[in-house]
Design a protein around this motif. Structure first.
Motif, PDB file in Angstrom:
ATOM      1  N   MET A   1       0.793  -1.215  -0.037  1.00 19.62           N
ATOM      2  CA  MET A   1      -0.013  -0.071   0.068  1.00 19.62           C
ATOM      3  C   MET A   1       0.842   1.170  -0.075  1.00 19.62           C
ATOM      4  O   MET A   1       0.565   2.183  -0.694  1.00 19.62           O
ATOM      5  CB  MET A   1      -0.871  -0.062   1.150  1.00 19.62           C
ATOM      6  CG  MET A   1      -1.924   1.041   1.089  1.00 19.62           C
ATOM      7  SD  MET A   1      -3.202   0.886   0.186  1.00 19.62           S
ATOM      8  CE  MET A   1      -4.165   2.138   0.310  1.00 19.62           C
ATOM      9  N   TYR A   2       1.899   1.306   0.763  1.00 15.31           N
ATOM     10  CA  TYR A   2       2.863   2.536   0.977  1.00 15.31           C
ATOM     11  C   TYR A   2       3.517   2.410  -0.407  1.00 15.31           C
ATOM     12  O   TYR A   2       3.632   3.676  -0.936  1.00 15.31           O
ATOM     13  CB  TYR A   2       3.893   2.312   2.234  1.00 15.31           C
ATOM     14  CG  TYR A   2       4.724   3.156   2.277  1.00 15.31           C
ATOM     15  CD1 TYR A   2       4.626   4.453   2.380  1.00 15.31           C
ATOM     16  CD2 TYR A   2       6.292   2.557   1.785  1.00 15.31           C
ATOM     17  CE1 TYR A   2       5.532   5.457   2.429  1.00 15.31           C
ATOM     18  CE2 TYR A   2       7.301   3.870   1.657  1.00 15.31           C
ATOM     19  CZ  TYR A   2       6.872   5.004   2.041  1.00 15.31           C
ATOM     20  OH  TYR A   2       7.824   5.769   1.890  1.00 15.31           O
ATOM     21  N   GLU A   3       3.909   1.693  -0.895  1.00 25.18           N
ATOM     22  CA  GLU A   3       4.839   1.686  -2.169  1.00 25.18           C
ATOM     23  C   GLU A   3       3.839   2.231  -3.196  1.00 25.18           C
ATOM     24  O   GLU A   3       4.445   2.861  -4.103  1.00 25.18           O
ATOM     25  CB  GLU A   3       5.328   0.243  -2.647  1.00 25.18           C
ATOM     26  CG  GLU A   3       6.445  -0.189  -1.527  1.00 25.18           C
ATOM     27  CD  GLU A   3       6.047  -0.633  -0.465  1.00 25.18           C
ATOM     28  OE1 GLU A   3       4.815  -0.903  -0.095  1.00 25.18           O
ATOM     29  OE2 GLU A   3       6.735  -0.921   0.503  1.00 25.18           O
ATOM     30  N   CYS A   4       2.663   1.934  -3.373  1.00 23.59           N
ATOM     31  CA  CYS A   4       1.749   2.324  -4.289  1.00 23.59           C
ATOM     32  C   CYS A   4       1.595   3.889  -4.215  1.00 23.59           C
ATOM     33  O   CYS A   4       1.593   4.541  -5.213  1.00 23.59           O
ATOM     34  CB  CYS A   4       0.361   1.453  -4.224  1.00 23.59           C
ATOM     35  SG  CYS A   4      -1.016   2.264  -5.355  1.00 23.59           S
ATOM     36  N   PHE A   5       1.385   4.198  -2.789  1.00 24.73           N
ATOM     37  CA  PHE A   5       1.126   5.632  -2.584  1.00 24.73           C
ATOM     38  C   PHE A   5       2.497   6.411  -2.935  1.00 24.73           C
ATOM     39  O   PHE A   5       2.326   7.568  -3.661  1.00 24.73           O
ATOM     40  CB  PHE A   5       1.199   5.830  -1.142  1.00 24.73           C
ATOM     41  CG  PHE A   5       1.050   7.319  -0.614  1.00 24.73           C
ATOM     42  CD1 PHE A   5      -0.213   8.171  -1.109  1.00 24.73           C
ATOM     43  CD2 PHE A   5       1.933   8.035  -0.289  1.00 24.73           C
ATOM     44  CE1 PHE A   5      -0.228   9.414  -0.521  1.00 24.73           C
ATOM     45  CE2 PHE A   5       2.077   9.282   0.326  1.00 24.73           C
ATOM     46  CZ  PHE A   5       0.786  10.038  -0.137  1.00 24.73           C
ATOM     47  N   GLU A   7       4.550   5.500  -5.306  1.00 23.13           N
ATOM     48  CA  GLU A   7       4.416   5.688  -6.998  1.00 23.13           C
ATOM     49  C   GLU A   7       3.595   6.951  -7.532  1.00 23.13           C
ATOM     50  O   GLU A   7       4.055   7.606  -8.221  1.00 23.13           O
ATOM     51  CB  GLU A   7       4.347   4.419  -7.476  1.00 23.13           C
ATOM     52  CG  GLU A   7       5.345   3.244  -7.408  1.00 23.13           C
ATOM     53  CD  GLU A   7       6.530   3.636  -8.256  1.00 23.13           C
ATOM     54  OE1 GLU A   7       6.346   4.220  -9.252  1.00 23.13           O
ATOM     55  OE2 GLU A   7       7.708   3.749  -7.616  1.00 23.13           O
ATOM     56  N   ILE A   8       2.485   7.171  -6.835  1.00 22.80           N
ATOM     57  CA  ILE A   8       1.644   8.058  -7.142  1.00 22.80           C
ATOM     58  C   ILE A   8       2.322   9.230  -6.747  1.00 22.80           C
ATOM     59  O   ILE A   8       2.236  10.415  -7.841  1.00 22.80           O
ATOM     60  CB  ILE A   8       0.424   7.863  -6.361  1.00 22.80           C
ATOM     61  CG1 ILE A   8      -0.340   6.567  -6.801  1.00 22.80           C
ATOM     62  CG2 ILE A   8      -0.522   9.166  -6.589  1.00 22.80           C
ATOM     63  CD1 ILE A   8      -1.839   6.475  -5.906  1.00 22.80           C
ATOM     64  N   ALA A   9       2.933   9.582  -5.795  1.00 22.18           N
ATOM     65  CA  ALA A   9       3.492  10.840  -5.303  1.00 22.18           C
ATOM     66  C   ALA A   9       4.740  11.184  -6.367  1.00 22.18           C
ATOM     67  O   ALA A   9       5.126  12.030  -6.649  1.00 22.18           O
ATOM     68  CB  ALA A   9       4.242  10.745  -4.121  1.00 22.18           C
ATOM     69  N   TYR A  10       5.511  10.172  -6.868  1.00 22.92           N
ATOM     70  CA  TYR A  10       6.530  10.237  -7.934  1.00 22.92           C
ATOM     71  C   TYR A  10       6.038  10.717  -8.969  1.00 22.92           C
ATOM     72  O   TYR A  10       6.505  11.804  -9.806  1.00 22.92           O
ATOM     73  CB  TYR A  10       7.264   9.139  -8.149  1.00 22.92           C
ATOM     74  CG  TYR A  10       8.492   8.476  -7.299  1.00 22.92           C
ATOM     75  CD1 TYR A  10       9.305   9.435  -6.855  1.00 22.92           C
ATOM     76  CD2 TYR A  10       8.382   7.423  -6.568  1.00 22.92           C
ATOM     77  CE1 TYR A  10      10.165   9.021  -6.073  1.00 22.92           C
ATOM     78  CE2 TYR A  10       9.251   7.004  -5.556  1.00 22.92           C
ATOM     79  CZ  TYR A  10      10.439   7.834  -5.183  1.00 22.92           C
ATOM     80  OH  TYR A  10      11.241   7.360  -4.488  1.00 22.92           O
ATOM     81  N   GLU A  11       5.000  10.103  -9.558  1.00 21.73           N
ATOM     82  CA  GLU A  11       4.151  10.415 -10.921  1.00 21.73           C
ATOM     83  C   GLU A  11       3.749  11.997 -10.836  1.00 21.73           C
ATOM     84  O   GLU A  11       3.844  13.067 -11.595  1.00 21.73           O
ATOM     85  CB  GLU A  11       3.124   9.627 -11.072  1.00 21.73           C
ATOM     86  CG  GLU A  11       2.621   9.911 -12.432  1.00 21.73           C
ATOM     87  CD  GLU A  11       1.659   8.646 -12.873  1.00 21.73           C
ATOM     88  OE1 GLU A  11       1.131   8.759 -14.052  1.00 21.73           O
ATOM     89  OE2 GLU A  11       1.298   7.894 -12.124  1.00 21.73           O
ATOM     90  N   ALA A  12       3.319  12.354  -9.583  1.00 16.44           N
ATOM     91  CA  ALA A  12       2.853  13.772  -9.340  1.00 16.44           C
ATOM     92  C   ALA A  12       3.792  14.950  -9.422  1.00 16.44           C
ATOM     93  O   ALA A  12       3.732  16.136  -9.567  1.00 16.44           O
ATOM     94  CB  ALA A  12       1.928  13.842  -8.059  1.00 16.44           C
TER      95      ALA A  12
END
Length: 293
Positions: A1-5, A7-12
């Motif tokens: 879950m944390y890793e997914c979050f 990745e979203i932050a990196y993309e942002a």
């Protein structure tokens, strides 16, 4: 879950769209008014053309807005910053021109940051000068990395508005490392931390230092504007003192914090490479970087 979050932050990190939710913060922190913003940008552009003190590579609204936000929408101050920015680029083209963007991942963990941006702290960046091995890469590469971080980070409207807080961690600093700090390097570092860069430095915190600090600070002192000294804080090894200035929720565990969104510059740049788009490549190339596939 944390890793997914994460990745979203990196993309942002590559998002350059204006978020309507930022409007209130922009007004509070940057003196920005949506009703007059367009006219103020035009005023800055006209001042650049009329005074002809510099030739920026861009004068579009999006580009000029970052200078206005960093100087509280005071046009003459923003204009001075544009001039300093252009002059700095002309004086030190080796810091970006022909630099292979992705090669700067070699800096690894000398630069770190917490991708947990808050109105009271902004983006937290950490410079760990003491972990740098001069035999691995030059001090010029450290400065190039700082310039690169500034150019990529300031593309985000969120960072333009919230600004950044810097921690300079001198744990492990030796005379061998200090010996690489010429007056020119010190001048360059001070400039990319806000004197000649369109970013809002909220505060700078110097920690984990010994007697070598005197030599370190002496090199920088003459280049730091007098008005900036009230934003520089010396904490020694006292983490409680640091926590009075920066909420531990924003700090990594190393500094007694609880923030998990803590990344090295090496990992961050690898993710920028992964999620970048055509527009990003075009902008970086226009700045002089080599952007390989």
């Amino acid at each position: 879950m944390y890793e997914c979050f994460l990745e979203i932050a990196y993309e942002a990190e590559l998002n350059t769209e204006e978020d309507p939710e930022l409007s209130k913060l922009a007004q509070e922190q940057c003196n920005e008014d949506l009703h007059t913003r367009a006219s103020v940008i035009r005023e800055l552009r006209e001042m650049i053309y009329e005074r002809d003190e510099c030739r920026p590579h861009r004068t579009d609204d999006e580009f000029l807005l970052r200078f206005l936000r960093s100087r509280d929408f005071v046009v003459p101050r923003a204009h001075k910053l544009v001039v300093r920015y252009c002059n700095f680029r002309e004086e030190y083209p080796e810091l970006y021109k022909g630099v292979d963007l992705w090669s700067l991942t070699k800096v690894k963990n000398v630069f770190e940051g917490s991708m947990y941006d808050r109105p009271d702290v902004g983006r937290l960046s950490i410079f760990r000068f003491g972990v740098w091995d001069p035999s691995e890469f030059s001090v010029e590469d450290l400065v190039r990395t700082g310039v690169m971080m500034s150019e990529i980070g300031i593309r985000q409207p969120k960072i333009q508005v919230l600004g950044c807080t810097v921690i300079v961690d001198l744990e492990g600093l030796t005379l061998r490392q200090v010996a690489t700090l010429t007056p020119t390097v010190a001048y360059q570092i001070v400039n990319i931390m806000g004197v000649s860069a369109p970013g809002r430095l909220r505060s700078c915190h110097i920690i984990n230092y010994s007697w070598i600090l005197n030599t370190f600070i002496y090199l920088f002192k003459r280049f730091i504007p007098q008005r900036s000294w009230d934003r520089i804080h010396f904490h020694g090894y006292d983490l409680k003192s640091l926590h009075k200035q920066i909420d531990p929720q924003c700090l990594p565990a190393r500094y007694g914090g609880t923030c998990r969104n803590h990344v090295t510059i090496g990992d961050w740049l690898e993710k920028i490479k992964k999620y970048r788009d055509e527009r990003f490549d075009k902008e970086m190339k226009a700045l002089g970087y080599i952007v390989k596939e």
